[in-house]
Design a protein around this motif. Structure first.
Motif, mmCIF file in Angstrom:
data_model
loop_
_atom_site.group_PDB
_atom_site.id
_atom_site.type_symbol
_atom_site.label_atom_id
_atom_site.label_comp_id
_atom_site.label_asym_id
_atom_site.label_seq_id
_atom_site.Cartn_x
_atom_site.Cartn_y
_atom_site.Cartn_z
ATOM 1 N N ARG A 94 0.845 -1.366 0.439
ATOM 2 C CA ARG A 94 0.175 -0.170 -0.355
ATOM 3 C C ARG A 94 0.422 1.396 -0.077
ATOM 4 O O ARG A 94 0.592 2.144 -0.921
ATOM 5 C CB ARG A 94 -0.754 -0.118 1.603
ATOM 6 N N LEU A 95 2.144 0.994 0.459
ATOM 7 C CA LEU A 95 2.492 2.747 1.117
ATOM 8 C C LEU A 95 3.265 2.333 -0.408
ATOM 9 O O LEU A 95 3.661 3.771 -1.311
ATOM 10 C CB LEU A 95 3.832 2.322 2.451
ATOM 11 N N ALA A 96 3.696 1.697 -1.152
ATOM 12 C CA ALA A 96 4.449 1.906 -2.457
ATOM 13 C C ALA A 96 3.483 2.221 -2.945
ATOM 14 O O ALA A 96 4.531 2.330 -4.197
ATOM 15 C CB ALA A 96 4.997 0.106 -2.722
ATOM 16 N N ALA A 97 2.508 1.438 -3.490
ATOM 17 C CA ALA A 97 1.792 1.940 -4.253
ATOM 18 C C ALA A 97 1.289 3.406 -3.889
ATOM 19 O O ALA A 97 0.432 4.466 -5.254
ATOM 20 C CB ALA A 97 0.128 0.758 -4.169
ATOM 21 N N LEU A 98 1.370 3.919 -2.898
ATOM 22 C CA LEU A 98 0.848 5.840 -2.900
ATOM 23 C C LEU A 98 2.150 6.828 -3.085
ATOM 24 O O LEU A 98 1.394 7.418 -3.670
ATOM 25 C CB LEU A 98 0.845 5.951 -0.653
ATOM 26 N N ALA A 99 3.001 5.750 -3.141
ATOM 27 C CA ALA A 99 4.194 6.798 -3.865
ATOM 28 C C ALA A 99 4.377 6.695 -5.031
ATOM 29 O O ALA A 99 5.147 8.275 -5.806
ATOM 30 C CB ALA A 99 5.677 5.961 -3.287
ATOM 31 N N ASP A 100 3.616 5.482 -5.698
ATOM 32 C CA ASP A 100 3.823 5.196 -6.661
ATOM 33 C C ASP A 100 2.680 6.247 -7.604
ATOM 34 O O ASP A 100 3.034 6.471 -8.939
ATOM 35 C CB ASP A 100 3.666 3.726 -7.570
ATOM 36 N N GLN A 101 1.861 7.059 -7.193
ATOM 37 C CA GLN A 101 1.492 7.648 -8.044
ATOM 38 C C GLN A 101 1.868 8.849 -8.398
ATOM 39 O O GLN A 101 1.191 10.007 -8.982
ATOM 40 C CB GLN A 101 -0.094 8.123 -7.040
ATOM 41 N N CYS A 102 3.375 9.287 -7.360
ATOM 42 C CA CYS A 102 3.636 10.916 -7.549
ATOM 43 C C CYS A 102 3.917 10.372 -8.754
ATOM 44 O O CYS A 102 5.347 9.516 -9.373
ATOM 45 C CB CYS A 102 5.028 11.165 -6.780
ATOM 46 N N VAL A 103 4.040 11.479 -9.693
ATOM 47 C CA VAL A 103 4.338 12.003 -11.161
ATOM 48 C C VAL A 103 6.112 12.388 -11.906
ATOM 49 O O VAL A 103 6.639 12.867 -12.584
ATOM 50 C CB VAL A 103 3.674 12.184 -12.230
ATOM 51 N N GLN A 104 6.637 13.093 -10.474
ATOM 52 C CA GLN A 104 7.687 13.646 -10.072
ATOM 53 C C GLN A 104 7.692 14.959 -10.717
ATOM 54 O O GLN A 104 8.700 15.553 -11.574
ATOM 55 C CB GLN A 104 8.924 12.222 -10.264
ATOM 56 N N CYS A 105 6.348 15.869 -11.350
ATOM 57 C CA CYS A 105 5.634 17.254 -11.975
ATOM 58 C C CYS A 105 6.786 18.310 -11.234
ATOM 59 O O CYS A 105 7.323 19.504 -12.026
ATOM 60 C CB CYS A 105 4.665 17.087 -12.101
ATOM 61 N N GLY A 106 6.961 18.284 -9.316
ATOM 62 C CA GLY A 106 7.591 19.545 -8.952
ATOM 63 C C GLY A 106 6.669 20.425 -8.901
ATOM 64 O O GLY A 106 7.065 21.872 -8.290
ATOM 65 N N LEU A 107 5.351 20.558 -9.563
ATOM 66 C CA LEU A 107 5.020 21.669 -8.754
ATOM 67 C C LEU A 107 4.833 21.778 -7.033
ATOM 68 O O LEU A 107 4.205 22.651 -6.548
ATOM 69 C CB LEU A 107 3.054 21.146 -8.917
ATOM 70 N N CYS A 108 4.857 20.201 -6.558
ATOM 71 C CA CYS A 108 5.208 20.944 -4.947
ATOM 72 C C CYS A 108 5.997 21.418 -4.233
ATOM 73 O O CYS A 108 5.867 22.053 -3.229
ATOM 74 C CB CYS A 108 4.548 19.600 -4.533
ATOM 75 N N LEU A 109 7.248 21.951 -5.496
ATOM 76 C CA LEU A 109 8.082 22.393 -4.895
ATOM 77 C C LEU A 109 8.306 23.808 -4.152
ATOM 78 O O LEU A 109 8.145 24.396 -2.931
ATOM 79 C CB LEU A 109 9.222 21.936 -5.306
ATOM 80 N N PRO A 110 6.945 24.792 -4.792
ATOM 81 C CA PRO A 110 6.814 26.099 -4.728
ATOM 82 C C PRO A 110 6.483 26.367 -3.018
ATOM 83 O O PRO A 110 6.611 27.535 -2.795
ATOM 84 C CB PRO A 110 6.854 26.782 -5.488
#
Length: 399
Positions: free
Chosen positions: A8-24
């Motif tokens: 489940r934890l791996a599945a939650l993490a795999d949703q991230c597409v690494q777009c970087g919109l969270c950084l700001p």
């Protein structure tokens, strides 16, 4: 951790597409400029841990421990990554942090103990002895941060509010959850919520005071958090209410997790729905409004609160920039130096605005900001918005 939880934890993490919109929008990334201190960096660490690709080390867990859980990243994520769930489950995998201030947190989560400690602080004149005691503690230690909070009492308000007589229809009863720290240091806000909700037509049933389990859940103490959640369910079931409110938005996420079939919110949406039933006396004052992260990103009630405050004639409301003040539950005790650094922009904004009062709905934020203002020699009254609204509430039909 059992395999299904790892998956489940791996599945939650795999949703991230690494777009970087969270950084700001990430406060810790802004503070450190380090990818590991960003949401996608933490997600990558969580994925590696869940898949058994890396061992748990202090260097690896530190960015996860630093996370404020503000959920600003979750609000802007185009992939709708459930970062709050991911963070809690990763911390459950890691277990309690070695530097977790267990004694202080035990005190904070037991209202009777905390109330006794508050009385003791008053009896010994802690505010006058703070400088002497602080000089004998390690700089920016957990105990030093706790001393600063305890020695900076929030401004007192009247012990009760005027009863409001108004012919309002009786709506569904509401259970009020006092919490732990909030039941002691936000007692006036609890009273204010009761007065306002009953004026709007909602009978209020006050539940016993105890911790909802949020501090344990975010500290990796899964079993203790589960026990607290069961206690919440039992209390709400015994009350017979179909809705639960809390004046502390920091409790909302945990309360919603405990009560998936119950409407759980802060009082603002309910009050805004009945705003036409509420009248307020004028107040010629300039107030700075701090919206805690959990109010913005979990309750999402900032607009409802501002609608209510705007009904107070002559009140000038100046919102502070939306950013985390660094309190973040136990973060201000575990990482006091980082919490102090994260607080600086908010304190500077308050200095610039020069308000006559500061409003904030979250008790941890308010204590943290009050301590920072005291360190700067600023005498700015800090109070819960519900207290101001209850103080200005008038009887009879609204104007």
């Amino acid at each position: 951790m059992p395999e299904n939880k790892s998956e489940r934890l791996a599945a939650l993490a795999d949703q991230c597409v690494q777009c970087g919109l969270c950084l700001p929008v990430c406060p810790t990334y802004a503070l450190d400029g380090n990818e590991a201190e960003s949401p996608r960096g933490r997600i990558a660490i969580a994925a590696a841990l869940a898949k058994g690709q890396v061992p748990v080390t202090d260097d690896l867990r530190e960015p996860l421990d630093h996370c404020l859980g503000c959920l600003s990243c979750e609000r802007v994520c185009p992939a709708q990554v459930r970062f709050g769930e991911l963070l809690v489950e990763t911390r459950a995998l890691l277990g309690p942090a070695p530097r977790r201030p267990r004694v202080l947190l035990a005190l904070a989560t037991r209202p009777a103990w905390l109330r006794a400690a508050r009385r003791l602080a008053g009896w010994i004149g802690l505010s006058r002895r703070q400088a002497w005691l602080a000089g004998r503690l390690p700089e920016r230690s957990a105990w030093g941060a706790a001393l600063s909070l305890a020695a900076t009492p929030l401004p007192s308000t009247p012990s009760g509010f005027s009863a409001v007589s108004r012919e309002a229809p009786t709506l569904a009863p509401v259970a009020l959850f006092p919490g732990c720290v909030g039941s002691v240091d936000d007692e006036d806000a609890q009273q204010a919520a009761t007065v306002l909700l009953e004026a709007a037509g909602h009978p209020v049933i006050r539940l016993p005071a105890f911790c909802c389990g949020a501090l344990d859940a975010h500290g990796g103490r899964t079993a203790a958090a589960a026990r607290a959640m069961q206690r919440v369910r039992n209390a709400v079931q015994a009350s017979g209410a179909s809705m639960l409110v809390t004046v502390t938005p920091g409790c909302l996420g945990q309360l919603r997790a405990a009560l998936p079939g119950v409407r759980v919110s802060d009082p603002y949406a309910l009050l805004a729905d009945r705003a036409g039933e509420l009248g307020f006396r004028p107040l010629r004052q300039r107030v700075a409004l701090h919206l805690p992260c959990t109010q913005l990103n979990v309750a999402r009630s900032g607009e409802a609160l501002q609608t209510l405050l705007a009904r107070v004639p002559e009140l000038e409301i100046v919102p502070l920039p939306p950013r985390c003040c660094g309190a973040a539950g136990s973060h201000l005790l575990e990482f006091p130096e980082r919490a102090a650094a994260l607080r600086v922009p908010t304190l500077e904004a308050i200095d610039t605005l020069a308000p006559q009062a500061l409003l904030s709905s979250n008790i941890g934020c308010r204590l943290h900001l009050a301590a920072g203002l005291a360190e700067r020699g600023k005498a700015v009254p800090t109070l819960h918005p519900l207290v101001l609204l209850a103080q200005q509430l008038v009887s009879g039909s609204p104007p």
